[in-house]
Design a protein around this motif. Structure first.
Motif, PDB file in Angstrom:
ATOM      1  N   GLY A 106     -46.369  43.579   2.169  1.00 46.86           N
ATOM      2  CA  GLY A 106     -47.782  43.259   2.008  1.00 46.86           C
ATOM      3  C   GLY A 106     -47.949  42.153   0.972  1.00 46.86           C
ATOM      4  O   GLY A 106     -47.261  42.157  -0.052  1.00 46.86           O
ATOM      5  N   ASP A 107     -48.845  41.246   1.245  1.00 43.19           N
ATOM      6  CA  ASP A 107     -49.058  40.112   0.345  1.00 43.19           C
ATOM      7  C   ASP A 107     -50.107  40.520  -0.699  1.00 43.19           C
ATOM      8  O   ASP A 107     -51.283  40.155  -0.596  1.00 43.19           O
ATOM      9  N   PHE A 108     -49.638  41.238  -1.711  1.00 43.65           N
ATOM     10  CA  PHE A 108     -50.613  41.824  -2.661  1.00 43.65           C
ATOM     11  C   PHE A 108     -51.285  40.779  -3.523  1.00 43.65           C
ATOM     12  O   PHE A 108     -52.373  40.993  -4.055  1.00 43.65           O
ATOM     13  N   ASP A 109     -50.615  39.617  -3.695  1.00 45.20           N
ATOM     14  CA  ASP A 109     -51.198  38.591  -4.566  1.00 45.20           C
ATOM     15  C   ASP A 109     -51.809  37.438  -3.780  1.00 45.20           C
ATOM     16  O   ASP A 109     -52.150  36.394  -4.357  1.00 45.20           O
ATOM     17  N   ASN A 110     -51.935  37.627  -2.478  1.00 41.35           N
ATOM     18  CA  ASN A 110     -52.606  36.644  -1.610  1.00 41.35           C
ATOM     19  C   ASN A 110     -52.049  35.234  -1.752  1.00 41.35           C
ATOM     20  O   ASN A 110     -52.787  34.245  -1.651  1.00 41.35           O
ATOM     21  N   ASP A 111     -50.745  35.139  -1.966  1.00 41.02           N
ATOM     22  CA  ASP A 111     -50.148  33.806  -2.090  1.00 41.02           C
ATOM     23  C   ASP A 111     -49.551  33.333  -0.767  1.00 41.02           C
ATOM     24  O   ASP A 111     -48.939  32.264  -0.707  1.00 41.02           O
ATOM     25  N   GLY A 112     -49.716  34.139   0.251  1.00 39.73           N
ATOM     26  CA  GLY A 112     -49.224  33.736   1.563  1.00 39.73           C
ATOM     27  C   GLY A 112     -47.785  34.135   1.821  1.00 39.73           C
ATOM     28  O   GLY A 112     -47.241  33.789   2.886  1.00 39.73           O
ATOM     29  N   TRP A 113     -47.195  34.877   0.898  1.00 36.18           N
ATOM     30  CA  TRP A 113     -45.799  35.291   1.066  1.00 36.18           C
ATOM     31  C   TRP A 113     -45.711  36.809   0.957  1.00 36.18           C
ATOM     32  O   TRP A 113     -46.162  37.383  -0.048  1.00 36.18           O
ATOM     33  N   PRO A 114     -45.115  37.459   1.941  1.00 33.82           N
ATOM     34  CA  PRO A 114     -45.066  38.932   1.928  1.00 33.82           C
ATOM     35  C   PRO A 114     -44.214  39.481   0.773  1.00 33.82           C
ATOM     36  O   PRO A 114     -43.102  38.992   0.538  1.00 33.82           O
ATOM     37  N   ASP A 115     -44.764  40.444   0.079  1.00 40.95           N
ATOM     38  CA  ASP A 115     -44.028  41.148  -0.973  1.00 40.95           C
ATOM     39  C   ASP A 115     -43.567  42.494  -0.410  1.00 40.95           C
ATOM     40  O   ASP A 115     -44.051  42.939   0.625  1.00 40.95           O
ATOM     41  N   LEU A 116     -42.665  43.126  -1.117  1.00 40.73           N
ATOM     42  CA  LEU A 116     -42.016  44.309  -0.542  1.00 40.73           C
ATOM     43  C   LEU A 116     -42.117  45.501  -1.489  1.00 40.73           C
ATOM     44  O   LEU A 116     -41.734  45.397  -2.661  1.00 40.73           O
ATOM     45  N   TYR A 117     -42.619  46.612  -0.968  1.00 39.44           N
ATOM     46  CA  TYR A 117     -42.679  47.843  -1.765  1.00 39.44           C
ATOM     47  C   TYR A 117     -41.699  48.852  -1.183  1.00 39.44           C
ATOM     48  O   TYR A 117     -41.638  49.051   0.038  1.00 39.44           O
ATOM     49  N   ILE A 118     -40.951  49.463  -2.076  1.00 43.07           N
ATOM     50  CA  ILE A 118     -39.918  50.416  -1.678  1.00 43.07           C
ATOM     51  C   ILE A 118     -40.303  51.807  -2.158  1.00 43.07           C
ATOM     52  O   ILE A 118     -40.599  52.011  -3.342  1.00 43.07           O
ATOM     53  N   PHE A 166     -41.303  44.398  -5.206  1.00 41.62           N
ATOM     54  CA  PHE A 166     -40.632  43.101  -5.278  1.00 41.62           C
ATOM     55  C   PHE A 166     -41.605  42.004  -4.874  1.00 41.62           C
ATOM     56  O   PHE A 166     -42.144  42.016  -3.762  1.00 41.62           O
ATOM     57  N   ARG A 167     -41.788  41.062  -5.794  1.00 41.43           N
ATOM     58  CA  ARG A 167     -42.651  39.922  -5.490  1.00 41.43           C
ATOM     59  C   ARG A 167     -41.816  38.822  -4.838  1.00 41.43           C
ATOM     60  O   ARG A 167     -40.689  38.534  -5.270  1.00 41.43           O
ATOM     61  N   ASN A 168     -42.392  38.247  -3.810  1.00 44.13           N
ATOM     62  CA  ASN A 168     -41.715  37.188  -3.059  1.00 44.13           C
ATOM     63  C   ASN A 168     -41.756  35.890  -3.869  1.00 44.13           C
ATOM     64  O   ASN A 168     -42.826  35.426  -4.287  1.00 44.13           O
ATOM     65  N   ASN A 169     -40.586  35.303  -4.093  1.00 47.06           N
ATOM     66  CA  ASN A 169     -40.494  34.078  -4.905  1.00 47.06           C
ATOM     67  C   ASN A 169     -40.667  32.796  -4.083  1.00 47.06           C
ATOM     68  O   ASN A 169     -40.487  31.696  -4.614  1.00 47.06           O
ATOM     69  N   HIS A 170     -40.945  32.912  -2.825  1.00 42.43           N
ATOM     70  CA  HIS A 170     -41.180  31.774  -1.909  1.00 42.43           C
ATOM     71  C   HIS A 170     -39.906  30.979  -1.616  1.00 42.43           C
ATOM     72  O   HIS A 170     -39.978  29.917  -1.006  1.00 42.43           O
ATOM     73  N   ASP A 171     -38.789  31.464  -2.067  1.00 45.07           N
ATOM     74  CA  ASP A 171     -37.541  30.715  -1.853  1.00 45.07           C
ATOM     75  C   ASP A 171     -36.460  31.602  -1.233  1.00 45.07           C
ATOM     76  O   ASP A 171     -35.273  31.326  -1.363  1.00 45.07           O
ATOM     77  N   GLY A 172     -36.897  32.674  -0.637  1.00 44.51           N
ATOM     78  CA  GLY A 172     -35.921  33.571  -0.012  1.00 44.51           C
ATOM     79  C   GLY A 172     -35.432  34.655  -0.953  1.00 44.51           C
ATOM     80  O   GLY A 172     -34.593  35.464  -0.567  1.00 44.51           O
ATOM     81  N   THR A 173     -35.935  34.654  -2.180  1.00 50.40           N
ATOM     82  CA  THR A 173     -35.538  35.705  -3.116  1.00 50.40           C
ATOM     83  C   THR A 173     -36.772  36.471  -3.598  1.00 50.40           C
ATOM     84  O   THR A 173     -37.912  36.039  -3.382  1.00 50.40           O
ATOM     85  N   PHE A 174     -36.488  37.584  -4.255  1.00 51.68           N
ATOM     86  CA  PHE A 174     -37.559  38.456  -4.735  1.00 51.68           C
ATOM     87  C   PHE A 174     -37.322  38.809  -6.202  1.00 51.68           C
ATOM     88  O   PHE A 174     -36.174  38.833  -6.669  1.00 51.68           O
ATOM     89  N   THR A 175     -38.411  39.094  -6.881  1.00 53.28           N
ATOM     90  CA  THR A 175     -38.314  39.540  -8.272  1.00 53.28           C
ATOM     91  C   THR A 175     -38.883  40.952  -8.380  1.00 53.28           C
ATOM     92  O   THR A 175     -39.967  41.235  -7.859  1.00 53.28           O
ATOM     93  N   ASP A 176     -38.131  41.812  -9.017  1.00 52.02           N
ATOM     94  CA  ASP A 176     -38.566  43.186  -9.218  1.00 52.02           C
ATOM     95  C   ASP A 176     -39.645  43.222 -10.295  1.00 52.02           C
ATOM     96  O   ASP A 176     -39.367  42.947 -11.476  1.00 52.02           O
TER      97      ASP A 176
END
Lengths: 599, 342
Positions: free
Chosen positions: A152-164, A174-184
């Motif tokens: 879900g794109d919780f921060d409305n930046d256009g990139w899906p974030d992931l909740y586990i 995990f926030r989507n870093n827009h570069d194929g990686t995520f930050t916890d």
């Protein structure tokens, strides 16, 4: 000539006599045999005329590069007597285009200690590559065990974030870093609820344009299933248990943080929730909650649109003592109101609950039409979804089945004996008879219900579903953008499957990806789209992640059969704005951005 | 060596050599005709026998003692149970204004209670019925009337409270049987199937548990046998209760013999239930045989006929569904065991 004639006559007479005798004997034999009425059956039981579409589902997980095997949790040894039961969930699959390349990717869980989860990036050529490690979302089982994942794109930046969602360890965001990686960002976001959850959805309950997070919990949060201080951890009743973990509603504060408001809003249900789902059940423009609760009543929370909910279960649903495990929501009968398919348990000779098909009565109540439609009998059902596999405009229903596939004996007798014996404290895991190597509703094939006339018939095997695993999460996603949805299936402790969908008949379709703006969440979760064509209407809602241990492709596909154009399309966005268009070509995907839909 | 020769031992008779009108020829022809007719009759007879042969095989039933007393059958009070209710009980000057626990008034109060309920005075009616039941706790008729009134008005908690308290202080057979039947009635308070199945099964378990104790000391109590057999019959097949249902209901059928001096009303019910055991177990022929045996005992019974008319291929579903599926409400009325008139 006369002697010959006489001789012939005698022979004829003899022949006729023998024939008559044989006839009498035959009649007697038929009469006897027909005591079992096989004669009648032989001539009267004509095979039913098949009118449902011919599907061809082909399992291609190896070819596609997604052939991984889910690893199960192994909990505190105090639970050894029922360990097969306890480690029977965790296989989940969730779809999203995490890298915005126009191709849907899938996240596939593993649950065993230190076993990696998988992020399968769609290569666009029919294959996937597991990029979980480089993306930073592989190693999630260092403590506790992963049970579910939802994009879900919780921060409305256009990139899906992931909740586990995890058992006995903090959930992770995990926030989507827009570069194929995520930050916890679990800690900074405040979303690390440590419970024993099994499902979550992203939806904007307070309609502020920010996705909130609802989590369904199972065991009580104080029970660390790896280090138990007590074995009093189980449900305290098989039909009316209310001693599960309280559910959580994280309100998105808009600054990267969340606040649990479940108790404050009265949605901290303590049923044994296995799946959470949301949709505008009452056609009010607000997303309501449906909780699939194990061992008792499913629950509906009506959303008033002002940030509050009311538990309307008693009015909306009949008494339900069944074992809710999944709810998917769609307008099955074309009346513009969402209907709900709920998985329960069917075990012939022991417990025939049947799955629910809650028909929306459009007056705030629901009636189970599953037996009438022929979609009730499946098995020990888990993930189940509505899907139009051939785009003919009629929804099929796919349900995964099977609990524990092990030895030839079945635990059902011991389970049934315990459940029906008054006075047994079932809350105490030690009171449960040992499962040993028994199966429990094992080796059950998935069910695929296809419409035939006014009813449905089960056609899974005929459609090509040969594998018999313990299915859990079912994700419907069009990974090759051909407008035909595929089936991604997470099996518990067993191989992950991908069924390519090639129906015999190709039909026209319209694919939509919605982007919310203004006061709508960017994922447009909850948006209601109505397509009118050929004098018929279809209504679909953008999905928040409904269905047990799964999240399907959020894009909408409208199957239109032989129709070559639509007459109208209307979008009711989450913030209430309504837009219409009809200038859309068929057999392709369109991106509709709120405020920019051509009139 | 003769056997090895190719030559026939005697010259075969050639029909053509015999004149058709010769006496020998006529005899031969007559013999042939007679033989053929006999053959046809034999074959027809055999076929007819096979078609219409009696298909009722005797039932394997438990052997009962040569004489069973009314007490052993559990119906020592049957003569009292068969007394007709007093007419116009509400106008009977002997009826006290307030219910009294008085054995001499019990029958009148029983009648008055039923009449009051029919008039819509439920609370007053129940009070009279309770007084009648209390006047003789071992009287099955009064307790039956009171219990059924509570059940029919969905007063399941009141029903359970009264009879469970009674059973705490009175462990007589009939009191225990009543409590066992109360548990069966409690199933009506569970959610409608397919919901509430565990609720139903737990009540059945409790009922069986009580009846186990009763039957361990009173094995020929026909009410307890039938009640326990029925309890077992309704369980899901794979829970393994059918063999126990079979034993109890075979006893129930066997006991219809000695019971027949009191009443024959129960006889078809017993045969139907025993047949249902086999039918539920997918043994349709055995089930039919039981019901045909029942027909031989009670001719033209519509309930037995109805069972026999169920198509074989629909029998198991019917048994697991509307007939004997878990969740089908069982009528726990006991009047059938002493009812006169059949």
């Amino acid at each position: 000539m006369e002697p010959n004639s006489k001789r012939t006559s005698r022979r004829q007479m003899l022949k006729h006599t023998i024939q008559a005798s044989l006839g009498v004997a035959a009649v007697a034999a038929v009469g006897l045999a027909n005591h079992g009425n096989w004669f009648g059956k032989l001539f009267n039981n004509k095979p039913p005329q098949v009118t449902y579409p011919a599907f061809r589902l082909q399992e291609i997980s190896h070819k596609a590069g997604v052939a991984v095997t889910h690893q199960k949790v192994l909990l505190d040894s105090k639970l050894d007597n029922i360990m097969p039961w306890m480690c029977s969930v965790g296989a989940a699959v969730s779809a999203a285009d995490y890298n915005n390349d126009g191709l849907v990717d899938v996240f596939v869980t593993s649950s065993g200690r230190n076993t990696p989860c998988h992020l399968f990036r769609n290569n666009g050529d029919g294959t996937f590559t597991d990029v979980a490690a480089e993306a930073g979302v592989a190693d999630l089982n260092g403590e506790g065990g992963v049970m579910d994942a939802v994009w879900g794109d919780f921060d409305n930046d256009g990139w899906p974030d992931l909740y586990i969602v995890k058992w006995s360890a903090p959930n992770r965001l995990f926030r989507n870093n827009h570069d194929g990686t995520f930050t916890d960002i679990t800690v900074s976001s405040g979303t690390g609820y440590q419970g024993n959850g099994n499902g979550a959805i992203w939806f904007d309950y307070n309609e502020d344009g920010l996705l909130d997070l609802y989590i369904g919990n199972y065991f009580r949060p104080e029970n660390d299933l790896w280090n138990l201080h007590t074995t009093l951890i189980m449900h305290n009743d098989f039909e009316n248990a209310r001693n599960g973990g309280p559910n959580v509603l994280y309100r998105n504060n808009g600054d990267g943080t969340f606040t649990n408001v479940a108790h404050e809003l009265g949605v901290d249900d303590t049923g044994w929730t296995l799946d959470v789902s949301a949709c505008d059940l009452f056609n009010t423009g607000h997303m309501d909650l449906y909780l699939s609760n194990d061992f008792g009543q499913d629950v509906i929370f009506k959303n008033h649109g002002n940030g509050t909910f009311t538990n309307v279960t008693e009015h909306a649903l009949p008494i339900d003592t069944r074992k809710g495990m999944n709810a998917d929501i769609a307008d099955l009968d074309g009346d513009g109101y969402p209907d709900i398919y709920v998985s329960n348990i069917t075990k012939s000779g022991y417990l025939v609950e049947g799955n629910f098909l809650w028909h929306n009565n459009r007056d705030g109540t629901f009636t189970d039409k599953a037996p009438e439609l022929g979609v009730d009998r499946a098995g020990w059902s888990w993930g189940a979804k509505f899907v139009d596999l051939d785009n003919d405009g009629e929804l099929e229903i796919m349900a995964l089945n099977g609990f524990v596939s092990a030895g030839s004996g079945d635990y059902w007798f011991q389970l049934g004996t315990m459940a029906t014996t008054p006075g047994v404290v079932v809350e105490d895991a030690l009171h449960w008879p040992p499962i040993g190597t028994h199966s429990i509703s094992g080796y059950e094939r998935p069910s695929l219900f296809a419409k035939q006339g006014k009813h449905y018939v089960e056609i899974a095997e005929a459609a090509g579903i040969a594998e018999v695993y313990n299915g859990r999460g079912l994700c419907i996603a069009d990974y090759d953008n051909d407008g035909l949805p595929e089936l991604f299936i997470a099996n518990q402790g067993q191989p992950f499957l991908l069924y390519k969908n090639t129906p015999q008949q190709r039909n026209h379709w319209l694919g939509l990806q919605l982007i919310g703006t203004g006061k709508s969440n960017r994922d447009a979760i909850g948006a209601r789209v109505t397509v009118t064509a050929g004098g018929r209407k279809w209504v679909k809602w953008v999905d928040p992640g409904n269905g047990f241990a799964s999240q399907s492709d959020r894009r909408l596909i409208f199957g239109l059969g032989k129709l070559t154009k639509i007459d109208a399309l209307e979008v009711r966005w989450p913030d209430g704005r309504v837009e219409q268009t009809k200038e859309l070509h068929l057999d392709q995907y369109h991106t509709l951005k709120e405020g920019e839909v051509a009139v | 060596m003769k056997l090895l020769t190719n030559k026939p031992a005697t010259k075969p008779v050639d029909d053509a050599e015999i004149p058709s009108s010769s006496p020998r020829r006529r005899r031969l022809r007559r013999t042939l005709w007679v033989s053929l007719i006999v053959l046809v009759l034999l074959l027809s007879g055999s076929g007819g026998y096979l078609l219409f042969r009696p298909r009722v095989q005797p039932l394997a039933l438990p052997t009962l003692p040569s004489h069973l007393s009314d007490e052993e059958l559990g119906l020592s009070g049957w003569l009292a149970y068969q007394q007709p209710l007093p007419a116009n009980a509400l106008n009977d000057p002997r009826l006290p204004n307030a219910p009294q626990v008085n054995p001499a008034l019990a029958l009148l109060e029983d009648a008055a209670g039923q009449a009051l309920i029919k008039q819509g005075q439920l609370d007053r009616g129940l009070a009279y019925l309770q007084a009648a039941a209390q006047s003789d706790a071992s009287n099955l008729r009064y307790s039956n009337d009171y219990r059924l009134a509570l059940r029919d008005h969905k007063l399941f908690t009141d029903e359970f409270t009264y009879f469970s308290k009674l059973a705490e202080h009175d462990d007589s057979t009939n009191t225990q049987i009543n409590l066992a039947l109360v548990y069966v009635d409690q199933m009506r308070g569970c959610p409608l199937p397919p919901d509430g199945l565990v609720c139903q099964a737990q009540h059945s378990w409790s009922s069986i548990n009580i009846l186990d104790k009763v039957l361990s000391s009173h094995p020929y109590n026909v009410i307890a046998r039938f009640a326990r057999g029925l309890n077992h019959l309704y369980w899901p097949t794979l829970m393994g209760h059918l063999p126990m249902a079979q034993v109890d209901l075979q006893y129930a059928v066997a006991l219809t013999g000695p019971l027949s001096t009191i009443s024959k009303d129960f006889t078809p019910t017993a045969y139907i239930a025993l047949g249902d055991v086999f039918a539920k177990d997918s043994k349709a022929e055995l089930a039919r045989n039981v019901w045909l045996n029942g027909q031989a005992v009670v001719a033209n019974n519509s309930d037995l006929n109805a069972r026999l008319n169920i198509p074989q291929e629909k029998l198991v579903d019917a048994e697991n569904g509307p007939l004997r599926g878990l969740g089908v409400y069982v009528d726990t009325g006991l009047e059938t065991f002493w009812k006169t008139g059949r």
